[in-house]
Structures are given as structure tokens and as C-alpha cells.
Write an enzyme that holds these catalytic residues in place. Structure first.
Site, PDB file in Angstrom:
ATOM      1  N   GLY A 115      24.606 -13.100   5.071  1.00  0.00           N
ATOM      2  CA  GLY A 115      25.254 -12.849   3.789  1.00  0.00           C
ATOM      3  C   GLY A 115      25.966 -14.069   3.242  1.00  0.00           C
ATOM      4  O   GLY A 115      26.124 -14.218   2.018  1.00  0.00           O
ATOM      5  N   GLU A 118      23.337 -15.828   1.487  1.00  0.00           N
ATOM      6  CA  GLU A 118      22.990 -15.043   0.291  1.00  0.00           C
ATOM      7  C   GLU A 118      24.023 -15.253  -0.819  1.00  0.00           C
ATOM      8  O   GLU A 118      23.658 -15.362  -1.993  1.00  0.00           O
ATOM      9  CB  GLU A 118      22.895 -13.552   0.666  1.00  0.00           C
ATOM     10  CG  GLU A 118      21.675 -13.255   1.536  1.00  0.00           C
ATOM     11  CD  GLU A 118      21.605 -11.808   1.958  1.00  0.00           C
ATOM     12  OE1 GLU A 118      20.634 -11.133   1.594  1.00  0.00           O
ATOM     13  OE2 GLU A 118      22.524 -11.343   2.662  1.00  0.00           O
ATOM     14  N   GLU A 138      19.226 -12.349  10.183  1.00  0.00           N
ATOM     15  CA  GLU A 138      19.406 -10.898  10.336  1.00  0.00           C
ATOM     16  C   GLU A 138      18.384 -10.246  11.254  1.00  0.00           C
ATOM     17  O   GLU A 138      18.691  -9.256  11.936  1.00  0.00           O
ATOM     18  CB  GLU A 138      19.351 -10.210   8.963  1.00  0.00           C
ATOM     19  CG  GLU A 138      20.595 -10.391   8.102  1.00  0.00           C
ATOM     20  CD  GLU A 138      20.587 -11.664   7.274  1.00  0.00           C
ATOM     21  OE1 GLU A 138      21.451 -11.793   6.397  1.00  0.00           O
ATOM     22  OE2 GLU A 138      19.725 -12.541   7.507  1.00  0.00           O
TER      23      GLU A 138
END
Length: 700
Positions: A115, A118, A138
Site C-alpha cells: 500500500g 500504491e 502482497e
């Protein structure tokens, strides 16, 4: 340029700070240890963006991480809790960044993972400090990126490079990320000193690039071929397939439906047993090296290995790989030459696979000093014996080491099941004696059982746990008992396999059922690989202690009595063609099984695969619960780490104890009680399991 903030820093939440540096607003993520994107971090970033948008004195925005890194991704402690889905979600935060008329720059140092990357992909620009790492890992937790990574990364760096990064989880360093187009610039010095003027320069431009609006070209990308190359037995195979599906969706769908599809797959995985198991293991592996009871780790310079056989050579390689100088001692020249030649051969195999160059081979070989003089071990800070698994032999070795080794040296035995305290009693320094049970091949296998004797010093334990991590092992501290954790549990596992043979199963049915469950090998093929003579010797040693009223299968003993010890004699539970490791069914073994069943008065019957798996798994679980209760293992998760990393238990099931939690502890106990009713006292339930179920607990 002055880095002193022109306004005092203010807290937007308990994990996010905001400060003005001239006309640049800096949003600092401050959520130790890795600035995980928990609910308060997402909320703080969102508020910071709104604040900067509404302030006419702000021309540009920088998002940076406090501490050692930019951001390690989602806070996985919050998964499967309301905090994980609290508004604003990461998607909402990125939408606010993309809508900003003022440039938003991600300033990355240390790492941007999951994340965290991201979030950076959602920014208009990315600058990275030299040496930082960027990844979407992930899949290692049985998940796919859930914050747009699978949709934005292909639009930014191309479909094939993104596909490779996402389905393998492999990181790029800052230099490779710049070459790929993942970051826009690299800061060699102070990151903020670089990012602030960079952000102001971008503010002068009329518009700013948004990754999700870029065109995407999927020409020449073969998603089916990528799926076909996956290892179906990999612990994260389900997630890897889903990751490929997500990237393929990016090539077929506009951004918003693509984000919806990514999230749908993420949500399904996060609720699935496989991801829960892999997340359990992630924390279990981090927890395993932590030891209660104080103790300070000392420094290890030179390492001594006594015994240059397969095990000793593998241990020497493990230390040489990590940069330690090693003295490898053997009693006679021929054995020493064989050992050194095998080490070189193993390194050359690694080099042939492209994982090591010729200089790397020579550097590692140079760290290993072969010796025929036991006095040379006197220079070592840590000495590990790797000789034959016999108490009298081990004790003689330790008397010798006690005389030769310097004061303060740690004396370790690589025994897989013998009593450390009886070995330590042969020395005048029991506090310096410890077990280091490596798993074969020792240079490859990650697990190390660190065996604490009754007198082992706390500093000695701390030193060995630390050095284990330096050589790339996952150390698990265990206590003294027959077989420690792993081999003790294996006894019940093999016991049930033997009983199932007598009751009607064939060796290939048992091994097939358990490999389909996910075990790396079946128990009988594993016994053949390890060498059946070793466990036969143990059974004979323990025979006087075996309760006469308990059922005992003679199948393994009868096989050994014929001189069949497994692969090394080309015959064990299976037969083997010369030069082949392929197990082949053998009518001789079928006859032995039928004879043993008849003598024991057992009427053979069809046995289902489900029964095989249930009995073998529950034998592991019940023994594991006894081990935890006795304090042989520090925690239930340590038992799982031992079984996944040492015994081929499927990572996607999290280990035996986590598997029991997945089944439900009450259901597990009920099955064990039913087996006791049917098969007798081998199945007496562990008191810990009974107590936990009585208390309504759902976990160990």
C-alpha cells in the site's frame, strides 16, 4: 535551502504530522515501526491534502515517511477488523491526490511496499533516495494489492514488467525503478532537501501526470503462459493466479471497473484460509527469534565445525555464505578431502544455475579452512559438532572440545533428538553447551531448532538466536525432550502412517493423500529419503520404555531387518532403480504389511484419503499441544514455524496448530476423542486442548 519548517508541525491524527516548508506542505507519515497505512494514517493524509488545497500559500505537496522508511503498506494487524475498511479508504485518499491541482510528490526513502507503493503510484511524481526499495509483495501474504497497484503500475511501467513485479512480489531498487519509469528522480543526499525544490519546480507546470489516466498497451503479453509457469504447489499459488487476473483486468477495463475488480479479488483472498494462514506465518516467523529471559548476544568471530560429512559440510557452507571464517575439522585426510570436495561441488551447482559467480565460489571456499588438528578449533568462538547420532560418541567429542576450546567459546551439538543435558554433563562448562539442530541440507533449509539445556546460559541462547538470523535461518528456541519439537511430533505422524498401512492403505495411497493435502513429501517417501536406519536405531533405543499395552506397528522394523534403509540401499517402503529417486511400489513391502496385520489380528479394509489426512494431522496437533503445555516450545506459533520450515507442512495451511484453529479447536478435540474411542490410548487428548475448549478459546 533551509529545511526548517516555516510553520510549527501540527498533528492531523496520532500518526500523521503536517508542516509548511516555504510554499510546500509536507505530510509526514509517523506510524512506527513501518508507517503502516492504518485507519488514522489514511485519515491524516486525507485531511492534510484538504488543508493544503485550501491554503493559498501552498503551491505543492510532499508526502514523506518519518523514521526508517516511507511506508511498509497496509497495517496487516487491522485486517479482518472494522479499522481495515474505515473511511477514507486508500482508494479515497488516492482519488483526492489525483484530483489535486497542486502537484503531489511522494518522497521515498528506505522502502515503499504494498500500500505504501500504491500511495506513491497515486501521486503525480515520485522521488526516491538512492538505495530505497519499491515492491508490491502482497502475494507473499496470499493477497493481491488492494489499493490500485495492479491497475496503475501497468499503466506506468508497462504490462509485462508490472506483471512480473506483482505476481512475484520482487522489489526494485531505486536505480532499477528509475530505469523502469516507476520513479521520476533519485536523491543522492538529503531526501527532503531534494524533494522540496523538485515539488516547487513542478508547481510551475500547468498540469500533472496521473498514472490511472495513461494509455495501456498489452500487445505481446501472454497471460495464459504466465499462469502456466506458476508452481501449483507454491504456498501463495492462489494469490499469484489472482494477481495475474488483476493485471489482465487492467488491460481490458477502464480504471474504475478495474479498481472494483482488484478490490473484489482482494476481499475474497483476505477472507480466505490461505491468506489467513500466510499472515499467521508472517507474524510467527517474526516472533520466533524473540526469547523471554534476558540475555545479551555476544560477538561470534570464527566458527569451528567438527565433522566434514554431509551435515558438517552444509553447516560450514551456511556460515561461509554469511561471511564467517570457518575451521572445518575431520580426523582423517580422506574424510576431510571428501567433505571439501562436496562443498565445492555444491557451490559449483549453485554457480551453474547462475546464482553465484566464479569469484563468489572462490571467496566462500577461501573462508573454509580444512584441518586435521583438533587444536585449531581452539580459536573458534562457536564450535558445532556434526558427528554420528550416538550418545557415547557425542559425549567423547564434548570431552575433547571442553579441553581444546577457549574460555567463553560456545559448544553446540547438532543432535536431532539426544538429551543435551547428558552431553553438557561431560564438560566443566554446561552453561556454554547448547543444541543447534540444523535441517538437511543445512546450507538450504531455513529452520534451526536452538535447544536450551537445563544449564545453558541466557547470553549463550541470545548469541545463538542472533547468529542464526545472521546466517539467514529462522531460529526457534526449544527445550530438551526426545526429538525436541519437530522429530517428537514426527513420531506420532509416522505411527499413524504405520497403523494405516496395517489397516488397509498402501504406501503410495498414504503418501499421495498427504501430498495432495499439501505436504512437500509423504511420510513414507520422506522416511526413505532420510534413511530408515536412523529411526530404527531410535526405536530400538526406546523399546524398553514403550508401554506394553499400547499398539505398536512392526512394519518399519521388518523392512529394516531386510537391510532396506530407503534410497541409500535402493529399497525401503519403496524400491528405487539405480541412479533414480523415483519411488516405485514393491510387492515385498505389501507382503510385509499383510503379515504384520495378520499377526496383530487386524482385518484389512478400504481406507479413505480423508481418514489418512485426518489421523496424520491430528497426531501432529495433539503432540504439538502437549509440547506447548510442557514448555518445550515457547508458543504455539513456534510449532507451526518448525513444521512449515523443517518438515514440508503446507504454508497455505499455516502449520499444524493453526490448521487445528482453522478446523475449530472444539471440532479438533471431538475428532481426537472419537479416535481414542476407536483406536485406544495413543489418542488421549492433550490437557491443554481440553482446557482451551472448556474455556471457549478459539486459538492456542
Amino acid at each position: 535551502m533551509s529545511l526548517t519548517a516555516t510553520s510549527p508541525s501540527r498533528d492531523l491524527s496520532n500518526t500523521v504530522r503536517y508542516a509548511l516548508h516555504g510554499r510546500v506542505a509536507v505530510i509526514f507519515l509517523d506510524n512506527p515501526p513501518v508507517n503502516g497505512l492504518g485507519d488514522t494514517v489514511r485519515r491524516g493524509i486525507h485531511e492534510g491534502l484538504a488543508l493544503a488545497q485550501s491554503d493559498a500559500a501552498v503551491d505543492a505537496i510532499v508526502i514523506a515517511g518519518a523514521g526508517k522508511a516511507f511506508c511498509g503498506g497496509a497495517d496487516i494487524r487491522q485486517f479482518n477488523t472494522p479499522a481495515a475498511t474505515a473511511k477514507p479508504m486508500l482508494r479515497d485518499v488516492i482519488a483526492a491526490i489525483e484530483a489535486s491541482g497542486k502537484p503531489v510528490v511522494a518522497a521515498i526513502h528506505g522502502f515503499a511496499l504494498g500500500g505504501g507503493l500504491e500511495l506513491a503510484l497515486g501521486c503525480h511524481y515520485r522521488v526516491a533516495q538512492a538505495g530505497s526499495r519499491l515492491a508490491l509483495p502482497e502475494v507473499n501474504l496470499g493477497l493481491v494489492p488492494g489499493g490500485g497497484g495492479t491497475q496503475r503500475l501497468p499503466r506506468l511501467i508497462g504490462v509485462m514488467p508490472a506483471l512480473d513485479m506483482i505476481h512475484t512480489g520482487k522489489p526494485l531498487d531505486a536505480g532499477a525503478a528509475l530505469a523502469a519509469g516507476l520513479v521520476d528522480a533519485i536523491a543522492e543526499g538529503d531526501l527532503l532537501a531534494f524533494a522540496l525544490p523538485y515539488a516547487l519546480e513542478r508547481a510551475a507546470q500547468g498540469s500533472h501526470p496521473v498514472a490511472s489516466r495513461r494509455a495501456l498497451n498489452a500487445d505481446g503479453v501472454d497471460f495464459a503462459a504466465t499462469r502456466a509457469r506458476l508452481n501449483p504447489k507454491a504456498r501463495n499459488a492462489i494469490a499469484q493466479r489472482a494477481a495475474i487476473d488483476c493485471v489482465e483486468a487492467a488491460t481490458r477495463l477502464p480504471i474504475e471497473p478495474g479498481l472494483d475488480e482488484e478490490r473484489r479479488l482482494f476481499d475474497a483472498l483476505v477472507e480466505g484460509d490461505a491468506s489467513k494462514a500466510l499472515r499467521h506465518l508472517f507474524f510467527a516467523e517474526k516472533e520466533a527469534p524473540r526469547v523471554s529471559g534476558g540475555g545479551r548476544a555476544g560477538q561470534i568471530g570464527r566458527v569451528g565445525i567438527l565433522g566434514a560429512g554431509t551435515m558438517g559440510g552444509g553447516i560450514a557452507m551456511a556460515f561461509a555464505n554469511a561471511g564467517y571464517p570457518v575451521t572445518l575439522y575431520e580426523r582423517d585426510q580422506a574424510a576431510l578431502d571428501r567433505g571439501v570436495a562436496l562443498i565445492r561441488k555444491n557451490y559449483e551447482i549453485t554457480a551453474a544455475k547462475g546464482k553465484l559467480d566464479a569469484a563468489g565460489v572462490e571467496a566462500r571456499m577461501a573462508r573454509i579452512a580444512p584441518s586435521l588438528d583438533v587444536q585449531d578449533l581452539g580459536q573458534a568462538d562457536l564450535v558445532i559438532e556434526a558427528v554420528f547420532e550416538d550418545m557415547a560418541v557425542k559425549q567423547a567429542v564434548f570431552r575433547q572440545l571442553d579441553a581444546v576450546c577457549k574460555a567463553g567459546a560456545i559448544l553446540a551439538t547438532n543432535t536431532s533428538r539426544l538429551n543435551i543435558d547428558e552431553i553438557a554433563a561431560c564438560t566443566v562448562r554446561p552453561e556454554a553447551v547448547i543444541g543447534l539442530h540444523f535441517f538437511s541440507p543445512a546450507n538450504v533449509m531455513k529452520l534451526l531448532e536452538v535447544v536450551r539445556g537445563a544449564g545453558t546460559g541466557a547470553d549463550v541462547i541470545a548469541t545463538c538466536m542472533a547468529v542464526a538470523q545472521k546466517i539467514g535461518k529462522i531460529p526457534v528456541l526449544v527445550g530438551v525432550c526426545e526429538g525436541f519439537v519437530g522429530n517428537r511430533m514426527l513420531t506420532g505422524y509416522w505411527r499413524e502412517a504405520g497403523f494405516l498401512l496395517e489397516e488397509g492403505a498402501s504406501p503410495q495411497q498414504i503418501d499421495g493423500a498427504l501430498t495432495r493435502f499439501g505436504m512437500a513429501m509423504g511420510p513414507l517417501a520422506m522416511a526413505d529419503l532420510a534413511g530408515m536406519d536412523i529411526n530404527w536405531a531410535t526405536r530400538k533405543r526406546l523399546a524398553p520404555t514403550r508401554p506394553a499395552h499400547l499398539r505398536y506397528s512392526k512394519v518399519a522394523d521388518r523392512i529394516c531387518e531386510l537391510g532396506r534403509f530407503g534410497q541409500k540401499t535402493q529399497a525401503g517402503y519403496y524400491r528405487y532403480e539405480p541412479g533414480s529417486r523415483q519411488p516405485l511400489p514393491d510387492p515385498v513391502v505389501d507382503g510385509i504389511i499383510e503379515d504384520c496385520a495378520r499377526e496383530a489380528g487386524i482385518v484389512r479394509r478400504p481406507v479413505s484419503d480423508e481418514e489418512i489426512v485426518e489421523r496424520c494431522m491430528l497426531a501432529l496437533v495433539n503432540e504439538g499441544a502437549l509440547i506447548i503445555e510442557e514448555g518445550i516450545a515457547q508458543r504455539a506459533s513456534d510449532v507451526d514455524v518448525v513444521y512449515v520450515h523443517g518438515y514440508g507442512f503446507p504454508g497455505a495451511r499455516g502449520g499444524p496448530m493453526f490448521h487445528a484453529q482453522t478446523l475449530g479447536l472444539a471440532a479438533t478435540l471431538e475428532k481426537i476423542r472419537a479416535l481414542r474411542h476407536e483406536h485406544g490410548e495413543h489418542w488421549k487428548p492433550a490437557p491443554l486442548l481440553e482446557r482451551l475448549v472448556e474455556q471457549g478459546a478459539t486459538a492456542f
